[in-house]
Design a protein around this motif. Structure first.
Motif, PDB file in Angstrom:
ATOM      1  N   ASN A 123       0.948  -1.178   0.010  1.00 19.43           N
ATOM      2  CA  ASN A 123       0.023   0.050  -0.102  1.00 19.43           C
ATOM      3  C   ASN A 123       0.923   1.371  -0.196  1.00 19.43           C
ATOM      4  O   ASN A 123       0.690   2.391  -0.777  1.00 19.43           O
ATOM      5  CB  ASN A 123      -1.061   0.054   1.206  1.00 19.43           C
ATOM      6  CG  ASN A 123      -1.964  -1.115   1.104  1.00 19.43           C
ATOM      7  OD1 ASN A 123      -2.553  -1.152   0.063  1.00 19.43           O
ATOM      8  ND2 ASN A 123      -2.637  -1.736   2.313  1.00 19.43           N
ATOM      9  N   GLU A 124       1.878   1.223   0.888  1.00 22.28           N
ATOM     10  CA  GLU A 124       2.859   2.311   0.855  1.00 22.28           C
ATOM     11  C   GLU A 124       3.423   2.592  -0.630  1.00 22.28           C
ATOM     12  O   GLU A 124       3.717   3.649  -0.945  1.00 22.28           O
ATOM     13  CB  GLU A 124       3.835   2.226   1.801  1.00 22.28           C
ATOM     14  CG  GLU A 124       3.636   2.553   3.182  1.00 22.28           C
ATOM     15  CD  GLU A 124       4.968   2.521   4.198  1.00 22.28           C
ATOM     16  OE1 GLU A 124       5.945   2.595   3.641  1.00 22.28           O
ATOM     17  OE2 GLU A 124       4.462   2.871   5.131  1.00 22.28           O
ATOM     18  N   LEU A 125       3.934   1.215  -1.207  1.00 19.27           N
ATOM     19  CA  LEU A 125       4.418   1.534  -2.457  1.00 19.27           C
ATOM     20  C   LEU A 125       3.391   2.236  -3.448  1.00 19.27           C
ATOM     21  O   LEU A 125       3.824   2.869  -4.300  1.00 19.27           O
ATOM     22  CB  LEU A 125       5.037   0.127  -3.033  1.00 19.27           C
ATOM     23  CG  LEU A 125       5.149   0.088  -4.352  1.00 19.27           C
ATOM     24  CD1 LEU A 125       6.449   0.879  -4.958  1.00 19.27           C
ATOM     25  CD2 LEU A 125       5.608  -1.534  -4.806  1.00 19.27           C
ATOM     26  N   MET A 126       2.075   1.485  -3.584  1.00 17.53           N
ATOM     27  CA  MET A 126       1.414   2.132  -4.429  1.00 17.53           C
ATOM     28  C   MET A 126       1.026   3.716  -3.917  1.00 17.53           C
ATOM     29  O   MET A 126       0.625   4.311  -5.256  1.00 17.53           O
ATOM     30  CB  MET A 126      -0.249   1.599  -4.071  1.00 17.53           C
ATOM     31  CG  MET A 126       0.076   0.059  -5.002  1.00 17.53           C
ATOM     32  SD  MET A 126      -1.310  -1.089  -4.591  1.00 17.53           S
ATOM     33  CE  MET A 126      -2.673   0.069  -5.309  1.00 17.53           C
ATOM     34  N   SER A 127       0.839   4.345  -3.020  1.00 16.32           N
ATOM     35  CA  SER A 127       0.742   5.393  -2.534  1.00 16.32           C
ATOM     36  C   SER A 127       2.003   6.381  -3.061  1.00 16.32           C
ATOM     37  O   SER A 127       2.010   7.502  -3.373  1.00 16.32           O
ATOM     38  CB  SER A 127       0.714   5.963  -1.151  1.00 16.32           C
ATOM     39  OG  SER A 127      -0.329   5.146  -0.451  1.00 16.32           O
ATOM     40  N   PHE A 128       3.405   5.954  -2.954  1.00 17.08           N
ATOM     41  CA  PHE A 128       4.276   6.364  -3.564  1.00 17.08           C
ATOM     42  C   PHE A 128       4.417   6.464  -5.153  1.00 17.08           C
ATOM     43  O   PHE A 128       4.684   7.851  -5.639  1.00 17.08           O
ATOM     44  CB  PHE A 128       5.537   5.579  -3.195  1.00 17.08           C
ATOM     45  CG  PHE A 128       6.920   6.303  -3.394  1.00 17.08           C
ATOM     46  CD1 PHE A 128       7.394   7.463  -2.496  1.00 17.08           C
ATOM     47  CD2 PHE A 128       7.826   5.823  -4.272  1.00 17.08           C
ATOM     48  CE1 PHE A 128       8.670   8.067  -2.626  1.00 17.08           C
ATOM     49  CE2 PHE A 128       8.820   6.563  -4.382  1.00 17.08           C
ATOM     50  CZ  PHE A 128       9.477   7.713  -3.715  1.00 17.08           C
ATOM     51  N   VAL A 129       3.826   5.540  -5.684  1.00 17.10           N
ATOM     52  CA  VAL A 129       3.893   5.782  -7.085  1.00 17.10           C
ATOM     53  C   VAL A 129       3.185   6.739  -7.595  1.00 17.10           C
ATOM     54  O   VAL A 129       3.060   7.574  -8.639  1.00 17.10           O
ATOM     55  CB  VAL A 129       3.339   4.219  -7.846  1.00 17.10           C
ATOM     56  CG1 VAL A 129       3.182   4.171  -9.317  1.00 17.10           C
ATOM     57  CG2 VAL A 129       4.475   3.195  -7.582  1.00 17.10           C
ATOM     58  N   LYS A 130       1.694   6.776  -7.040  1.00 11.25           N
ATOM     59  CA  LYS A 130       0.902   7.978  -7.060  1.00 11.25           C
ATOM     60  C   LYS A 130       1.251   9.514  -7.039  1.00 11.25           C
ATOM     61  O   LYS A 130       1.290  10.393  -7.542  1.00 11.25           O
ATOM     62  CB  LYS A 130      -0.607   7.785  -6.311  1.00 11.25           C
ATOM     63  CG  LYS A 130      -1.306   6.674  -6.728  1.00 11.25           C
ATOM     64  CD  LYS A 130      -2.410   6.439  -5.634  1.00 11.25           C
ATOM     65  CE  LYS A 130      -3.277   5.253  -6.122  1.00 11.25           C
ATOM     66  NZ  LYS A 130      -4.428   5.040  -5.271  1.00 11.25           N
TER      67      LYS A 130
END
Length: 140
Positions: A112-119
């Motif tokens: 989830n942190e990775l996905m937020s960072f990509v956004k």
């Protein structure tokens, strides 16, 4: 006199920069002074630029390592680099000539942190493409 290459010495120091010079000297069959002088010369020549540590991020609760390729508009490159250098998630940042202009090594507590960072990266002015790859295993 026993000869050893700079690369052999550097390989040992890269594996364990805290290894005592006496131990290294015994491995090569030379004096501790010879190793000390060789290391000092490599430091003075800028071959050895600094000593650092390797962190086990998983022991700190970071379970996801990602290598993220970024494509950036040329006029925004310096600005994006400066922004990425300030982000705690980015542990290493490289300018490349391959598939992407920049490559960032990052650690996250979970996907989830990775996905937020990509956004977050996608929202940066000048970023045209973000290509994350999750590291499954570090081999070397």
């Amino acid at each position: 006199m026993v000869r050893f290459s700079n690369l052999e010495l550097l390989k040992i120091l890269k594996e364990n920069a805290r290894m005592p010079f006496l131990h290294i000297a015994r491995l090569f069959g030379v004096s501790e002074t010879a190793i000390r002088k060789k290391v000092k010369k490599l430091e003075e020549e800028g071959v050895i630029r600094r000593y650092t540590i390797e962190i086990d991020y998983k022991k700190l609760g970071y379970e996801v390592q990602a290598i993220i390729g970024l494509d950036v508009k040329p006029e925004q490159l310096i600005n994006i680099i400066e922004q990425l250098k300030e982000l705690n998630e980015v542990t290493s940042l490289y300018s490349t000539s391959g598939d992407h202009v920049l490559i960032a090594e990052c650690w996250f507590k979970d996907s989830n942190e990775l996905m937020s960072f990509v956004k977050k990266l996608n929202s940066m002015a000048g970023v045209t493409r973000v290509c994350p790859a999750i590291v499954v295993e570090k081999i070397k």
